[in-house]
Design a protein around this motif. Structure first.
Motif, short mmCIF file in Angstrom:
data_model
loop_
_atom_site.label_atom_id
_atom_site.label_comp_id
_atom_site.label_asym_id
_atom_site.label_seq_id
_atom_site.Cartn_x
_atom_site.Cartn_y
_atom_site.Cartn_z
N ARG A 93 20.29 -4.98 46.96
CA ARG A 93 21.06 -6.08 47.55
C ARG A 93 21.08 -7.30 46.64
NH1 ARG A 93 19.40 -10.31 50.45
NH2 ARG A 93 17.30 -9.40 50.63
N PRO A 96 22.78 -7.63 41.79
CA PRO A 96 23.87 -8.34 41.08
C PRO A 96 23.53 -9.78 40.75
CG PRO A 96 24.74 -7.05 42.90
CD PRO A 96 23.25 -7.02 43.04
N ASP A 97 22.93 -10.50 41.69
CA ASP A 97 22.57 -11.90 41.43
C ASP A 97 21.52 -11.99 40.33
OD1 ASP A 97 24.29 -12.69 43.46
OD2 ASP A 97 22.72 -12.59 44.99
N GLU A 186 29.12 -7.06 38.48
CA GLU A 186 30.38 -6.98 39.23
C GLU A 186 30.61 -5.56 39.76
OE1 GLU A 186 33.59 -8.35 41.17
OE2 GLU A 186 32.11 -9.53 40.03
N ARG A 189 28.22 -4.95 42.69
CA ARG A 189 28.67 -5.65 43.90
C ARG A 189 29.86 -4.93 44.55
NH1 ARG A 189 28.70 -10.79 42.10
NH2 ARG A 189 26.71 -11.24 43.08
N GLU A 193 29.90 -3.16 48.28
CA GLU A 193 30.94 -3.46 49.26
C GLU A 193 31.61 -2.18 49.76
OE1 GLU A 193 33.53 -6.14 47.27
OE2 GLU A 193 32.19 -7.88 47.47
#
Length: 323
Positions: A93, A96-97, A186, A189, A193
């Motif tokens: 989760r 990506p950050d 990217e 993420r 999604e």
């Protein structure tokens, strides 16, 4: 060797290897204590349930001999696997950050080990410890590829491992690491999604399974048991001797009526067993279609079984009270 180690060594080697692998993914250091504690707790709960079963001592002994070893070995493995799966989800989760932050630090001219260390923040949860450990390994003299390979072995995530493999290859070939991290973030993420969209599309199937196994089956079983008990009670209150005499005096062909032998206690026990088995597999199926991992469904089993059996007993009692 301590007594705990000696007891743990008595477990099959293949079982110990699987436990150690899952413990590594779940970041559990003392897996020996976890196995013995969780296994003993599972045996105690199973023994209590077997003791409450209204069967003879011999039958309960056979059930205990078959069930207790399975419970002892399966409970720790399932519990540790669920913990590993939860940790994997938390890391995916925030991945990506974290990659974007590492990319920003590298663009500012920071070395790869300092970029990992500066990116190990508290909001990243378990990923914070993994990033810090990797940075320390690189600072301690290990190559970047070796440190990243060790990180891959500690995380049971396809997304995570593929990203680290691409990152390791890019560093080895001298590619633009910062841009690669940004594009990977990217892509991850977008993939997460898509997972959420898939979960939303199959949510109807999950609801259908829950309604059928947790609510529908107990109501149907309770109505069936109530009808069987009512029918048995009506037969017991019927005088069949007079019916047989009237047929005999009328020169009948010997037709007679007998009270059916219906064991309602067995029906209740069978219903509870059937509901337990149904909700056991329903929990696993729900987890499989929702998360792609059947083992995670183990955490739903106590709730689905308890609700289903409780609803069965409640509806059965209400039918007997009002009807």
């Amino acid at each position: 060797m301590s007594q705990l180690d000696a007891i743990y060594q008595l477990h099959p080697k293949r079982y110990r290897d699987k436990i150690e692998e899952e413990s590594n993914y779940a970041s559990i250091e003392n897996q020996k204590q976890a196995v013995l504690s969780i296994g003993s707790l599972g045996v105690a709960i199973c023994s209590l349930i077997i003791f409450l079963i209204p069967y003879s001592t011999t039958i309960r002994g056979v059930i205990a001999a078959l069930a207790l070893p399975i419970v002892y070995f399966s409970f720790p493995y399932i519990a540790i696997s669920v913990a590993a799966e939860r940790r994997r989800k938390e890391m995916e989760r925030v991945l990506p950050d974290a990659l974007l932050l590492i990319s920003t630090n590298i663009k500012s001219g920071t070395s790869i080990n300092r970029a990992f260390l500066a990116s190990s923040r508290e909001e990243f949860g378990p990923l914070e410890d993994e990033l810090r450990t990797t940075a320390i390994e690189i600072s301690g003299g290990k190559s970047v590829q070796e440190a990243l390979d060790n990180l891959r072995k500690r995380v049971n995530s396809g997304l995570f491992q593929d990203t680290l493999k691409v990152l390791s290859d890019a560093i080895e070939s001298g590619g633009n690491t910062a841009e690669l991290l940004e594009s990977s973030a990217e892509d991850i993420r977008t993939s997460l999604e898509l997972r959420e969209e898939v979960k939303s599309s199959i949510r109807m199937y999950t609801i259908f399974i829950v309604m059928a196994a947790v609510f529908g089956a107990p109501i149907l079983f309770s109505i069936t048991v109530y009808m069987a008990e009512t029918t048995t009670q009506m037969w017991s209150q019927t005088d069949l001797s007079g019916e047989a005499s009237s047929f005999a005096s009328g020169g009948s062909t010997g037709l007679s009526f007998e009270q059916p032998d219906v064991n309602t206690d067995f029906l209740v026990q069978f219903s509870i067993l059937a509901l337990t088995i149904t909700n056991f597999f329903a929990s696993l199926i729900i987890s499989q279609i929702s998360n792609g991992n059947m083992k995670e469904g183990a955490k739903y089993i106590p709730f689905t079984v308890s609700i289903s059996v409780g609803l069965f007993l409640a509806v059965k009692t209400l039918l007997g009270s009002f009807l």
